[in-house]
Scaffold this active site. Structure first.
Site, PDB file in Angstrom:
ATOM      1  N   GLY A 537      -1.698 -15.045  27.897  1.00 38.96           N
ATOM      2  CA  GLY A 537      -2.306 -16.182  28.308  1.00 38.96           C
ATOM      3  C   GLY A 537      -2.034 -16.136  29.858  1.00 38.96           C
ATOM      4  O   GLY A 537      -2.110 -14.985  30.354  1.00 38.96           O
ATOM      5  N   LYS A 541       1.726 -11.575  29.369  1.00 35.39           N
ATOM      6  CA  LYS A 541       1.234 -11.182  27.861  1.00 35.39           C
ATOM      7  C   LYS A 541       2.557 -11.543  26.924  1.00 35.39           C
ATOM      8  O   LYS A 541       3.625 -11.540  27.229  1.00 35.39           O
ATOM      9  CB  LYS A 541       1.265  -9.542  27.913  1.00 35.39           C
ATOM     10  CG  LYS A 541      -0.064  -9.136  28.590  1.00 35.39           C
ATOM     11  CD  LYS A 541      -0.167  -7.730  28.496  1.00 35.39           C
ATOM     12  CE  LYS A 541      -1.493  -7.339  28.963  1.00 35.39           C
ATOM     13  NZ  LYS A 541      -1.694  -5.732  29.341  1.00 35.39           N
ATOM     14  N   LYS A 556       7.740 -12.826  25.756  1.00 35.84           N
ATOM     15  CA  LYS A 556       6.753 -13.276  26.867  1.00 35.84           C
ATOM     16  C   LYS A 556       6.916 -12.766  28.024  1.00 35.84           C
ATOM     17  O   LYS A 556       8.157 -13.074  28.639  1.00 35.84           O
ATOM     18  CB  LYS A 556       6.747 -14.954  26.794  1.00 35.84           C
ATOM     19  CG  LYS A 556       5.721 -15.675  25.999  1.00 35.84           C
ATOM     20  CD  LYS A 556       5.309 -17.087  26.533  1.00 35.84           C
ATOM     21  CE  LYS A 556       4.491 -17.660  25.615  1.00 35.84           C
ATOM     22  NZ  LYS A 556       4.235 -19.034  26.047  1.00 35.84           N
ATOM     23  N   ASP A 653      -2.044 -29.578  25.069  1.00 37.54           N
ATOM     24  CA  ASP A 653      -2.968 -28.315  24.632  1.00 37.54           C
ATOM     25  C   ASP A 653      -2.795 -27.969  23.278  1.00 37.54           C
ATOM     26  O   ASP A 653      -2.389 -27.077  22.801  1.00 37.54           O
ATOM     27  CB  ASP A 653      -2.799 -27.118  25.495  1.00 37.54           C
ATOM     28  CG  ASP A 653      -4.078 -26.028  25.334  1.00 37.54           C
ATOM     29  OD1 ASP A 653      -5.007 -26.526  25.002  1.00 37.54           O
ATOM     30  OD2 ASP A 653      -3.733 -24.979  25.642  1.00 37.54           O
TER      31      ASP A 653
END
Ligand SMILES: *[C@@H]1O[C@H](CO)[C@@H](O)[C@H](O)[C@H]1NC(C)=O
Ligand SMILES: *[C@@H]1O[C@H](CO)[C@@H](O)[C@H](O)[C@H]1NC(C)=O
Ligand SMILES: *[C@@H]1O[C@H](CO)[C@@H](O)[C@H](O)[C@H]1NC(C)=O
Ligand SMILES: *[C@@H]1O[C@H](CO)[C@@H](O)[C@H](O)[C@H]1NC(C)=O
Length: 846
Positions: A537, A541, A556, A653
């Protein structure tokens, strides 16, 4: 022609009919003389030709003979509440290697508009010249602003901080439809806008076709209403060509910097006089001058004999946009007709197979061009790749050529050439003039309020640099470390324990996370093994990690190089520290050792919802009842986000890849990286950066840049239809009316024919009343205006009702869709939860 049209208007008013005759004669003479001159000199005489040097005290004459009007003259085109012009100091101006156009500028602290009278509607060039002139009072390097026409965004939040090359010329081909073309400069809040020079020039009508073949689908795509931005214009194998040699004022750059391997290409040249244009005038020097067609790159001869290879050019493209590619050819390398056959590829796809220029042009050294549209979906890694290589026909000389290349960005569905904001104020103002005095008065009142408001605010941009820091409050890893450490003290336990992973779960059982050491993270991810990457993203990663006892984690790892990523990371950790809910992906802990930004989440073994709908043939699609349960779970998660904290949180989102499923197919909403606290009343309602994913974005958010929880409701409506129809929110490969799922599904729902487009996997399972309740919920979510959309609580209620209808039917019919008892129990539990408490449990978290 301009003066003629103005004359016509003023005279027409007081003389009447006889004057028309005179004008007609005048017009005929005018047209014939300009055409005669034009054809004799092979020059194009544009109907509209505005060249302005903004802020300059005297007209600027360029070497190519074009004169840019000075500011006292150009000011008559401008309407602005502020009147600031600046010029470079004379000492600096004398030493500057830049064009004199860049030595003066106009600076705007408020919305300002240039208006141009258009004598003949059609495509017009707009060229904008920018260079931040050093000035003691205004630091133009930091100026951040947007530029739009009445109906098209040209630049959004442009600034030289983000665009280091200096100066910058931006070139557009826009459609001027009325008798007026506006160019509107809007400074970002607390900043300013500026402009050095503007060109507004008629383009030849034949320059851009109405439709063009799409690469891939091979169908005709209509670009007649789109604006274009010229991003590359290259002269293959040749020198820089400027407005000297191009009567349309275009600049063509040498192609060498874009060649992937210079050794593969060899320049070819013939005298420009050799170039012929077809007799039927389908191609004229207005398409491209002979200086472009008279040079080319061909396959390097040392290589042609043995190897098959391509000449490859690589350019940068912005993801999310379609591009119009124009390839210019002229066979200046062959000695005989029909001896050159070659292939042209764009982004790895066959653009033209076995191109045989001789057959198309009936001669050598004849100009020819080919247009293609590249879909945004085929743009990978932000790259456009153009290649030429040997054709499949073995006859003739083994060679391939390209003479010129133009790459134009096509405006998107939001009417923008830069980002996802639609143009706002201007077009609305334009419409208002038609709608009567009452509205006009209201608008005036509103404007008065706006102006009062503006005046009362101190213009912070006058102080150099002050707004820069206002913009980027979170800009160092230090702030992350302090927040992580703060968290590690408060919610993640009091100390950095060196204990093993088992303690993680002991503490998370109580709803608390913990602090991880970097060594622990390295061990869990096998030192960030690439095999374990679950996804990538904006922040970096996501790795699959596992503890010694085999428990899986999603880890993350922030990418410290991007400010954007850092901000998202910080937002996420701040957000997650406040949130805990059965239907939100849980944060287990974090690590900030070695300046790393690492977040540790629970691992969702069944991955994103989308994979269970379509696209992955290895996964069995979910049943209708499972889908309802997943939607209900996600709705609960979102409802909790919107209402569960004092301020309310907007996800921003919502999409099927951000709804994850655990091992029991319980849905959890993920990725708060883009989340932002809902604006409270004191704060501005204008969000600064568009976030979100195409196809899911609230159209009202486009129009008004106003973010509410109803934007999430809209996106969730798209998710619901995606769940029902099992297709992506946007599929550019489909016919136009089907590209946007939201539009397409609503059309079918309105026709009462929704059952025709639902996923065939579930069609037989759905009970009609359950479908109708579900579709109604989805349809209401997609209302154009936020106020007309339901709250997440209402949506949730409807979805639970749809599930009840389905189950009631199943009990009566005795039918089963393959997921019987377990899911039935789960959903019964849900409805008990709901009826048993005054405040639904999902509002309070778990
Ligand atoms: C203008 O702002 C930029 C970016 O913050 C800075 O690098 C530059 O030094 C400033 N220039 C002046 C003259 O203050
Ligand atoms: C451009 O025009 C000038 C003057 O007509 C000529 O000398 C020059 O060779 C031309 N350049 C190219 C690249 O055709
Ligand atoms: C040329 O490029 C195309 C498209 O990328 C590729 O399919 C083809 O194999 C290449 N040809 C050679 C000889 O490398
Ligand atoms: C994308 O770019 C990166 C870095 O340049 C490269 O490593 C990767 O192979 C590229 N991916 C594709 C699909 O071209």
């Amino acid at each position: 022609m301009l003066t003629l049209a103005v004359l016509a208007r003023s005279m027409g008013e007081w003389k009447g009919v006889p004057m028309l005759l005179i004008l007609f004669i005048l017009f005929i003479t005018h047209v014939t003389t300009t055409n005669a001159i034009a054809s004799k000199l092979n020059r194009f005489v544009p109907q509209d030709n505005y060249l302005l040097s903004c802020g300059a005290s005297a007209a600027v004459k360029l070497d190519d003979g074009r004169a840019f009007r000075s500011d006292p003259d150009s000011v008559s085109f401008l309407s602005t509440p502020t009147d600031i012009k600046i010029a470079a100091k004379t000492s600096l101006a004398a030493a500057s290697p830049l064009s004199p156009l860049y030595l003066a500028a106009r600076v705007f602290s408020e919305i300002s508009t240039y208006s141009f009278f258009i004598s003949q509607p059609g495509r017009h060039w707009i060229r904008l010249y920018f260079s931040p002139i050093p000035d003691s009072q205004y630091n133009l390097t930091t100026a951040t602003f947007s530029v739009s026409t009445d109906n098209m965004v040209l630049l959004h939040d442009f600034s030289f901080i983000a665009n280091p090359p200096n100066p910058v010329v931006r070139e557009y081909l826009v459609l001027a439809q009325g008798d007026n073309l506006k160019i509107i400069f809007t400074p970002k809040k607390n900043s300013m806008a500026f402009i050095n020079a503007i060109e507004v020039v008629s383009a030849p009508p034949s320059l851009i076709p109405n439709t063009t073949t799409r690469l891939g689908p091979q169908d005709q795509f209509d670009i007649s209403n789109n604006a274009l931005q010229v991003v590359y214009r290259l002269n293959m194998g040749g020198a820089l060509v400027t407005s000297f040699n191009d009567t349309l004022g275009r600049t063509w750059l040498p192609d060498a910097p874009f060649l992937k391997l210079e050794a593969t290409a060899e320049a070819a040249w013939v005298p420009p006089g050799t170039i012929k244009y077809p007799d039927d005038n389908t191609i004229t020097p207005l398409i491209a001058p002979a200086s472009i067609y008279s040079t080319a790159q061909q396959m390097a001869s040392t290589n042609t004999t043995n190897a098959r290879f391509n000449i490859t050019w690589q350019m940068v493209a912005e993801p999310g946009f379609r591009y119009l590619i124009r390839l210019h050819f002229s066979d200046i390398v062959s000695k005989a007709l029909n001896s050159l056959f070659f292939n042209v590829y764009v982004n790895g796809m066959m653009g033209v197979a076995n191109l045989d220029l001789s057959s198309l042009t009936m001669g050598l050294a004849v100009a020819y061009y080919k247009d293609l549209i590249v879909e945004s979906s085929s743009i990978i890694n932000s790259t456009l790749v153009v290649q030429v290589g040997l054709g499949t026909t073995d006859s003739g000389e083994p060679n391939a050529i390209l003479n010129g290349l133009e790459i134009m960005k096509i405006s998107n569905e939001a009417s923008s050439l830069d980002g996802l904001f639609s143009p706002q104020t201007s077009s609305q103002v334009g419409k208002r003039t038609l709608t009567g005095i009452a509205i006009a008065l209201a608008v005036t009142a509103a404007l008065a309020v706006v102006i009062c408001f503006r005046r009362s605010r101190k213009p912070a941009w006058q102080k150099t640099n002050s707004f820069h820091s206002w913009f980027l409050p979170l800009n160092s890893s230090h702030s992350f470390m302090s927040s992580c450490s703060k968290l590690s003290r408060s919610r993640f336990g009091s100390t950095r324990t060196k204990s093993g992973f088992s303690s993680v779960f002991a503490s998370s059982a109580y709803g608390l996370g913990r602090y991880f050491t970097f060594v622990e993270i390295q061990k869990a991810t096998k030192n960030f093994e690439e095999k374990g990457v679950l996804g990538v993203g904006g922040f970096g990663k996501v790795y699959l990690g596992s503890t010694e006892d085999g428990t899986k984690l999603a880890i993350k790892r922030g990418n410290p190089s991007s400010d954007q990523g850092m901000n998202e990371f910080l937002t996420e950790i701040q957000m997650l520290s406040k949130l805990r809910h059965r239907h939100l992906v849980s944060l287990i802990g974090c690590c900030d050792e070695n300046k790393e930004m690492i977040l540790v989440y629970e691992f969702m073994s069944n991955g994103p919802l989308r994979d269970h709908l379509y696209g992955d043939t290895n996964i069995k699609p979910l049943s209708w009842k499972q889908r309802l349960e997943v939607c209900i779970g996600a709705a609960k998660g979102l409802h909790y986000l919107h209402t569960g904290s004092a301020q309310g949180i907007i996800h921003r989102d919502v999409k099927t890849t951000n709804i994850l499923l655990d091992e029991n197919f319980v849905a959890k909403v993920a990725d708060f990286g883009l989340s932002k606290d809902a604006p409270s009343l004191e704060q501005t309602h204008v969000s600064t950066v568009v976030k979100g994913s195409f196809g899911y974005l609230d159209p009202e958010y486009f129009r008004r840049q106003q973010l509410t929880d109803k934007s999430d409701v809209y996106s969730f409506g798209v998710v619901l239809f995606e769940v029902l129809c099992a297709r992506p929110a946007i599929n550019p490969a489909l016919p136009r009316d089907q590209v946007s799922l939201a539009e397409w599904a609503r059309t079918w729902h309105r026709k009462g024919d929704l059952s025709k487009i639902i996923d065939p996997h579930i069609a037989a399972q759905i009970r009609p009343d359950s479908l109708e309740m579900f579709a109604e919920a989805a349809d209401k979510c997609l209302a154009d205006y936020g106020v007309d959309r339901p709250s997440m609580g209402d949506v949730l209620w409807k979805l639970e009702f749809a599930l009840q209808l389905q189950q009631k039917g199943d009990v009566v019919d005795g039918t089963s869709d393959g997921v019987p008892m377990k899911s039935l129990e789960v959903s019964n539990m849900n409805s008990m939860e709901k009826s048993g408490t005054a405040i639904p449990s999902y509002v309070q978290g778990r």
